[in-house]
Design a protein around this motif. Structure first.
Motif, PDB file in Angstrom:
ATOM      1  N   GLN A  21      -1.959  -1.011  -6.466  1.00  6.01           N
ATOM      2  CA  GLN A  21      -1.402  -1.948  -5.488  1.00  6.01           C
ATOM      3  C   GLN A  21      -0.905  -3.217  -6.174  1.00  6.01           C
ATOM      4  OE1 GLN A  21      -3.970  -2.615  -2.104  1.00  6.01           O
ATOM      5  NE2 GLN A  21      -4.411  -0.423  -1.865  1.00  6.01           N
TER       6      GLN A  21
ATOM      7  N   ILE B 207       0.837  -1.202   0.000  1.00  8.00           N
ATOM      8  CA  ILE B 207       0.000   0.000   0.000  1.00  8.00           C
ATOM      9  C   ILE B 207       0.872   1.252   0.000  1.00  8.00           C
ATOM     10  CG2 ILE B 207      -1.726   1.299   1.307  1.00  8.00           C
ATOM     11  CD1 ILE B 207      -2.724  -1.382   2.418  1.00  8.00           C
TER      12      ILE B 207
ATOM     13  N   GLY C 276       2.371   6.469  -6.902  1.00  5.77           N
ATOM     14  CA  GLY C 276       1.188   6.690  -7.721  1.00  5.77           C
ATOM     15  C   GLY C 276       0.873   5.563  -8.679  1.00  5.77           C
TER      16      GLY C 276
ATOM     17  N   GLU D  86       1.061   4.158  -2.966  1.00  2.14           N
ATOM     18  CA  GLU D  86       0.746   5.566  -2.713  1.00  2.14           C
ATOM     19  C   GLU D  86       1.947   6.461  -2.990  1.00  2.14           C
ATOM     20  OE1 GLU D  86      -0.588   5.606   1.312  1.00  2.14           O
ATOM     21  OE2 GLU D  86      -2.608   4.864   0.829  1.00  2.14           O
TER      22      GLU D  86
END
Length: 235
Positions: free
Chosen positions: A56, A46, A53, A50
């Motif tokens: 997952q 995760i 960008g 993030e």
């Protein structure tokens, strides 16, 4: 003499690719461990998704050795994790190789002063798909004088074999030991205009004599290469 790293049996391309992906995953996880901000386990998937960008699923593939990032993402990943592209790709077995297992080639990446560089490894077929020749180099830009063509942090891909100006285009020029990206416009009377795309910077009008090898070093302008492509970071 160039160093060659063997990544598997020469005739087993699938094994080589699998080894390469696993090696990248190990190096990526090691860089994340050193950073200390993203724990191991599913939380790391995760966090990486993030941070860069991506989905997952893509992040999980990178971390498990089932996929590697696209070429243009490597500079951003290396900078974010406070490491180098070479460390991500070959780890502690650092090399100045220009060929890795004859299926991987290295692209030198440097800044405007050209005194510090690192290596970006890719497949030759990737260059062919992008329409780029072998032997290209990359330079990271740290100025906005060519904005919006390139901005500070972007990377230009250039061919160092093109070291003379025969037609208008975008070139890397060595001016008083500093490298600049400039749009070059050739006039019909032999005049050469160096153009900054950012109108806050002045253009410069030169002649062919300014590029002559007989000029003193502090006055001569050398053509380092012709820009073939751009990597726009974060946009």
């Amino acid at each position: 003499m160039n160093t060659v790293i063997r990544l598997g049996e020469p005739d087993d391309k699938t094994l080589r690719q699998k080894t390469f992906r696993k090696q990248f995953a190990d190096n990526l996880n090691a860089a994340l461990d050193r950073r200390g901000a993203i724990p191991s386990g599913y939380g790391r998937v995760i966090g990486v998704a993030e941070l860069f960008g991506v989905s997952q699923n893509t992040a999980a593939n990178w971390l498990k050795g089932e996929g590697v990032p696209e070429l243009f993402r490597l500079p951003e990943i290396a900078e974010t994790l406070n490491t180098t592209i070479e460390q991500l790709v070959v780890g502690d077995r650092g090399t100045g190789a220009h060929v890795i297992d004859e299926h991987y080639t290295v692209i030198d990446v440097h800044g405007a002063d050209d005194d510090e560089s690192h290596a970006l490894y890719t497949l030759p077929e990737t260059l062919r798909e992008l329409g780029l020749p072998n032997g290209i180099r990359m330079m990271q830009v740290f100025s906005d004088d060519m904005d919006p063509y390139v901005r500070s942090g972007d990377v230009v891909v250039y061919d160092p074999r093109i070291n003379r100006i025969h037609a208008s285009g975008v070139f890397i020029l060595n001016i008083r030991d500093t490298l600049f990206v400039r749009r070059v416009q050739c006039g019909i009377r032999g005049d050469i205009r160096l153009i900054c795309d950012n109108n806050r910077f002045d253009d410069e009008l030169l002649s062919e004599a300014d590029f002559d090898a007989g000029q003193p070093d502090d006055k001569r302008i050398d053509v380092v290469g012709c820009v073939m492509a751009r990597i726009l970071i974060g946009r």
